[in-house]
Write an enzyme that holds these catalytic residues in place. Sequence first.
Site, short mmCIF file in Angstrom:
data_model
loop_
_atom_site.label_atom_id
_atom_site.label_comp_id
_atom_site.label_asym_id
_atom_site.label_seq_id
_atom_site.Cartn_x
_atom_site.Cartn_y
_atom_site.Cartn_z
N SER A 36 16.09 7.00 4.71
CA SER A 36 15.92 6.91 3.26
C SER A 36 15.96 8.33 2.70
O SER A 36 15.76 9.30 3.44
CB SER A 36 14.56 6.26 2.94
OG SER A 36 14.21 6.43 1.58
N TYR B 279 4.90 5.29 3.40
CA TYR B 279 6.33 5.00 3.51
C TYR B 279 7.10 6.27 3.83
O TYR B 279 7.95 6.29 4.72
CB TYR B 279 6.85 4.38 2.21
CG TYR B 279 8.32 4.08 2.23
CD1 TYR B 279 8.82 3.00 2.96
CD2 TYR B 279 9.23 4.87 1.52
CE1 TYR B 279 10.18 2.71 2.97
CE2 TYR B 279 10.59 4.59 1.53
CZ TYR B 279 11.06 3.51 2.26
OH TYR B 279 12.40 3.24 2.28
#
Length: 234
Positions: free
Chosen positions: A139, A152
């Site tokens: 990501s 996260y």
Amino acid sequence: MKKLVVTGASKGIGRAIAEKYLLAGYEVAVCARKANDLSEMSDSILQLDMPGKLHTFVCDVTDKEQLKAFYEFVDKKIGAVDILVNNAGLFEPGEIHNEADGVLERQMATNVYSAYHLSRFFLPAMIKNRSGHIFNICSVASIKAYTNGGSYCISKYAVYGMTKVLREELKPHNIKVTAVLPGATLSGSWEGTTLPEERFMKAEDIAEAIYMTSQLSPSTVVEEILMRPMEGDI
């Protein structure tokens, strides 16, 4: 017929990847947590009459034994695979100092440990054949810390680091490793957003980038694919 494995493939980026390779005539094995989602996917693929072949398996990727069962299912159905895409992921917003207990553990199990264990299951055959390609879906949160990213971001930094380690380890074995770092992509993670659709990337664009990367000559590897919406991060 070449062979592909994708985790978390019933929706979003994972599904777009599976469909792209099915269109290209690959034999594709996928897993997801919900049987209903996989059944719907299978029915949809059947109606589209794609040239590839789809195999589905219900699996909670946070459970190592279920991951092993998925690997054994794939090995029995299609044998050694050409491409492994560790796509399964979980996003729970929060801040490290006040997020609920268990948030870190859940995201590490889904985003990191699943990719670690599944890579270890599939790598012996790849090493033996001196051929293969692993894509880890990281990501932009793997390289940039975000407020409300909390655990996260921690998990995605870890996936990115693991991908770099695998790249170095697997060079002598002729196995390619690619980190995919997408920005905001229209998927279930953004369900309920009021932002316009054009503000996001399309999952199909991520799939297209992965497919093109996987088709390069054996002497070339793309180590990272970094993609963002045209207007930048959200």
